[in-house]
Write an enzyme that holds these catalytic residues in place. Structure first.
Site, PDB file in Angstrom:
ATOM      1  N   GLN A 146     -59.171 -36.957 -19.989  1.00  0.00           N
ATOM      2  CA  GLN A 146     -58.233 -37.568 -19.028  1.00  0.00           C
ATOM      3  C   GLN A 146     -58.928 -37.830 -17.681  1.00  0.00           C
ATOM      4  OE1 GLN A 146     -54.899 -35.176 -17.741  1.00  0.00           O
ATOM      5  NE2 GLN A 146     -53.774 -36.944 -16.985  1.00  0.00           N
ATOM      6  N   ASP A 176     -72.759 -31.790 -27.347  1.00  0.00           N
ATOM      7  CA  ASP A 176     -71.938 -30.570 -27.327  1.00  0.00           C
ATOM      8  C   ASP A 176     -72.511 -29.674 -26.227  1.00  0.00           C
ATOM      9  OD1 ASP A 176     -70.716 -28.146 -27.675  1.00  0.00           O
ATOM     10  OD2 ASP A 176     -71.051 -28.043 -29.844  1.00  0.00           O
ATOM     11  N   TYR A 186     -56.447 -19.519 -20.699  1.00  0.00           N
ATOM     12  CA  TYR A 186     -57.004 -20.606 -19.878  1.00  0.00           C
ATOM     13  C   TYR A 186     -57.154 -20.146 -18.425  1.00  0.00           C
ATOM     14  CZ  TYR A 186     -56.952 -25.269 -17.598  1.00  0.00           C
ATOM     15  OH  TYR A 186     -57.229 -26.388 -16.842  1.00  0.00           O
ATOM     16  N   LYS A 201     -60.507 -19.648 -16.178  1.00  0.00           N
ATOM     17  CA  LYS A 201     -60.741 -20.374 -14.914  1.00  0.00           C
ATOM     18  C   LYS A 201     -61.025 -19.392 -13.783  1.00  0.00           C
ATOM     19  CE  LYS A 201     -60.348 -24.726 -16.117  1.00  0.00           C
ATOM     20  NZ  LYS A 201     -61.544 -25.587 -16.132  1.00  0.00           N
TER      21      LYS A 201
HETATM   22  P1  NAD Z   1     -59.412 -33.345 -21.547  1.00  0.00           P
HETATM   23  O1  NAD Z   1     -59.058 -32.388 -22.627  1.00  0.00           O
HETATM   24  O2  NAD Z   1     -58.662 -34.608 -21.439  1.00  0.00           O
HETATM   25  O3  NAD Z   1     -60.955 -33.704 -21.631  1.00  0.00           O
HETATM   26  C1  NAD Z   1     -61.940 -32.756 -21.913  1.00  0.00           C
HETATM   27  C2  NAD Z   1     -63.073 -33.460 -22.622  1.00  0.00           C
HETATM   28  O4  NAD Z   1     -64.058 -32.474 -22.931  1.00  0.00           O
HETATM   29  C3  NAD Z   1     -62.644 -34.112 -23.936  1.00  0.00           C
HETATM   30  O5  NAD Z   1     -63.010 -35.466 -23.964  1.00  0.00           O
HETATM   31  C4  NAD Z   1     -63.375 -33.300 -24.997  1.00  0.00           C
HETATM   32  O6  NAD Z   1     -63.797 -34.067 -26.097  1.00  0.00           O
HETATM   33  C5  NAD Z   1     -64.567 -32.771 -24.207  1.00  0.00           C
HETATM   34  N1  NAD Z   1     -65.136 -31.566 -24.817  1.00  0.00           N
HETATM   35  C6  NAD Z   1     -64.464 -30.533 -25.376  1.00  0.00           C
HETATM   36  N2  NAD Z   1     -65.326 -29.647 -25.880  1.00  0.00           N
HETATM   37  C7  NAD Z   1     -66.574 -30.130 -25.630  1.00  0.00           C
HETATM   38  C8  NAD Z   1     -67.889 -29.679 -25.900  1.00  0.00           C
HETATM   39  N3  NAD Z   1     -68.090 -28.528 -26.568  1.00  0.00           N
HETATM   40  N4  NAD Z   1     -68.934 -30.420 -25.484  1.00  0.00           N
HETATM   41  C9  NAD Z   1     -68.733 -31.581 -24.819  1.00  0.00           C
HETATM   42  N5  NAD Z   1     -67.515 -32.084 -24.551  1.00  0.00           N
HETATM   43  C10 NAD Z   1     -66.452 -31.355 -24.951  1.00  0.00           C
HETATM   44  O7  NAD Z   1     -59.346 -32.524 -20.172  1.00  0.00           O
HETATM   45  P2  NAD Z   1     -59.162 -33.101 -18.706  1.00  0.00           P
HETATM   46  O8  NAD Z   1     -57.714 -33.126 -18.434  1.00  0.00           O
HETATM   47  O9  NAD Z   1     -59.974 -34.316 -18.525  1.00  0.00           O
HETATM   48  O10 NAD Z   1     -59.753 -31.877 -17.879  1.00  0.00           O
HETATM   49  C11 NAD Z   1     -61.083 -31.850 -17.419  1.00  0.00           C
HETATM   50  C12 NAD Z   1     -61.308 -30.564 -16.650  1.00  0.00           C
HETATM   51  O11 NAD Z   1     -60.352 -30.465 -15.573  1.00  0.00           O
HETATM   52  C13 NAD Z   1     -61.105 -29.278 -17.463  1.00  0.00           C
HETATM   53  O12 NAD Z   1     -61.997 -28.298 -17.003  1.00  0.00           O
HETATM   54  C14 NAD Z   1     -59.691 -28.858 -17.132  1.00  0.00           C
HETATM   55  O13 NAD Z   1     -59.515 -27.485 -17.292  1.00  0.00           O
HETATM   56  C15 NAD Z   1     -59.624 -29.261 -15.680  1.00  0.00           C
HETATM   57  N6  NAD Z   1     -58.235 -29.453 -15.228  1.00  0.00           N
HETATM   58  C16 NAD Z   1     -57.494 -30.492 -15.705  1.00  0.00           C
HETATM   59  C17 NAD Z   1     -56.183 -30.654 -15.277  1.00  0.00           C
HETATM   60  C18 NAD Z   1     -55.322 -31.779 -15.774  1.00  0.00           C
HETATM   61  O14 NAD Z   1     -54.122 -31.801 -15.464  1.00  0.00           O
HETATM   62  N7  NAD Z   1     -55.859 -32.727 -16.517  1.00  0.00           N
HETATM   63  C19 NAD Z   1     -55.645 -29.748 -14.345  1.00  0.00           C
HETATM   64  C20 NAD Z   1     -56.434 -28.675 -13.912  1.00  0.00           C
HETATM   65  C21 NAD Z   1     -57.747 -28.553 -14.340  1.00  0.00           C
HETATM   66  N1  SER Z   2     -52.929 -29.545 -16.465  1.00  0.00           N
HETATM   67  C1  SER Z   2     -53.558 -28.317 -16.776  1.00  0.00           C
HETATM   68  C2  SER Z   2     -52.860 -27.629 -17.892  1.00  0.00           C
HETATM   69  O1  SER Z   2     -51.663 -27.784 -17.975  1.00  0.00           O
HETATM   70  C3  SER Z   2     -53.591 -27.406 -15.566  1.00  0.00           C
HETATM   71  O2  SER Z   2     -54.825 -26.844 -15.491  1.00  0.00           O
HETATM   72  O3  SER Z   2     -53.491 -26.948 -18.638  1.00  0.00           O
END
Ligand code: NAD
Ligand code: SER
Length: 315
Positions: free
Chosen positions: A12, A52, A142, A146
């Site tokens: 995302q 990976d 999770y 974090k």
């Molecule tokens: P997401 O799940 O959409 O994307 C994560 C990506 O990581 C995916 O494309 C997945 O294929 C890839 N991935 C998973 N395992 C992998 C591996 N072993 N090697 C390489 N790639 C791998 O997550 P996101 O929403 O884009 O979140 C990104 C970061 O931001 C994460 O650390 C998440 O915890 C953090 N975060 C996101 C949100 C949110 O609302 N989206 C909120 C707080 C924190």
């Molecule tokens: N959007 C994220 C979740 O719900 C917050 O880190 O996991």
């Protein structure tokens, strides 16, 4: 010249952040990687590799070969999915960060970005205007990963001088790529169902307030913290980021202003307990003071743009 590695570019955040970084640093200078294929815009717009992040040997190879100077490490298992596979999620979330930090230390990289989350807080944290420094007793795998990650980030800075930077993102709302298995995902799903079905069955209760942020503001904040001079960064764990706080009932009302026959029902599942342990709103004054964090989207503006952009996907 900086050379950037994005890990998790198909997710995302990665699917938008990679494009923004390529605008800033040049297409050829941003190497996008993920364990799965990404959008054509990313794979054809600049260097892309399947990687990976747990494969230490390949990770070192990719960084050395491309003469990488900065890493944005976005790969993780999010809150909802992590509860289904706690130990596997702990392994991915922690080992990946330690791989990136260790590599940054050994190869003396300039900077690392790794996102934390509002999930670092727990049921004993003050839930309204949660301060930067407060009680942190997360009760999800999770959130625990974090919080541990934040401690490692600060440790690597203090002990080895690794310049890691981090934001505690709230729930992120975007239209390009769907959300990846978190508790805040309802605030993205609701737009798809509003456009397709004119109704949405929400997995959280109607009055569940959570902090959220529109992706454009999240990307600006990410670049803001990474571009800030090192002496401005006083928080070496992770910065609070507030965004906008609303409940499912409030976002549904805002959608009804454009789609009057949209209806919402509520069927809370296991994610309700996760949401109930997180803050309702966040105090991000430390990030505002240190490096000028700004939020520009409110609920009205965000809803209007989401309906317009998700609508285009189905027309
Ligand atoms: P997401 O799940 O959409 O994307 C994560 C990506 O990581 C995916 O494309 C997945 O294929 C890839 N991935 C998973 N395992 C992998 C591996 N072993 N090697 C390489 N790639 C791998 O997550 P996101 O929403 O884009 O979140 C990104 C970061 O931001 C994460 O650390 C998440 O915890 C953090 N975060 C996101 C949100 C949110 O609302 N989206 C909120 C707080 C924190
Ligand atoms: N959007 C994220 C979740 O719900 C917050 O880190 O996991």
């Amino acid at each position: 010249m900086e050379k950037i590695l994005v890990i998790g570019c198909a997710g995302q955040i990665g699917s938008e952040l990679t494009l923004e970084l390529r605008k800033m640093y040049g297409d050829a200078n941003v190497v996008a990687t993920d364990i799965k294929p990404a959008d054509k815009e990313i794979t054809e717009g600049g260097p892309f590799e399947i990687l990976d992040v747990l494969d230490t040997h390949r990770l070192f190879g990719t960084v050395s070969r491309n003469k990488i100077t900065q890493i944005y490490h976005l790969a993780a298992i999010l809150s909802g999915n992590a509860e289904k596979k706690p130990l596997a999620s702990w392994h991915i979330n922690m080992e990946s960060l330690l791989n990136v930090l260790e590599l940054s230390r050994e190869l003396n990289l300039n900077k690392v970005f790794w996102p934390s989350s509002i999930a670092v807080f727990g049921p004993t944290t003050p839930r309204v205007d949660t301060p930067q420094f407060t009680v942190m007793e997360p009760n999800t795998v999770y959130g625990i990963s974090k919080l541990a990650g934040e401690r490692w980030l600060e440790y690597y800075f203090q002990r080895y001088g690794v310049d890691g930077r981090s934001l505690r993102y709230p729930g992120l709302i975007s239209h390009k790529t769907e959300a990846g298995g978190g508790t805040t995902d309802y605030a993205v799903e609701i737009f798809y169902d509003a456009i397709k079905e004119k109704k949405y069955n929400c997995f959280l209760g109607e009055n569940t307030y959570l902090p959220m942020q529109f992706m454009d503001d999240a990307i600006k904040a990410t670049i803001g913290v990474m571009e800030a001079p090192a002496e401005k960064i006083t928080v070496r764990s992770s910065y609070n980021v507030a965004g906008i706080s609303f409940s499912p009932k409030e976002i549904a009302k805002e959608i009804q202003k454009t789609i009057p026959d949209f209806s919402i029902s509520y069927e809370p599942d296991f994610r309700q307990a996760i949401a109930d342990s997180w803050p309702k709103s966040i105090d991000d004054s430390v990030a505002q003071r240190d490096w000028g964090l700004k939020n520009t989207f409110d609920l009205k503006r965000m809803t209007s743009l989401m309906l317009q952009e998700v609508g285009k996907k189905f027309n």
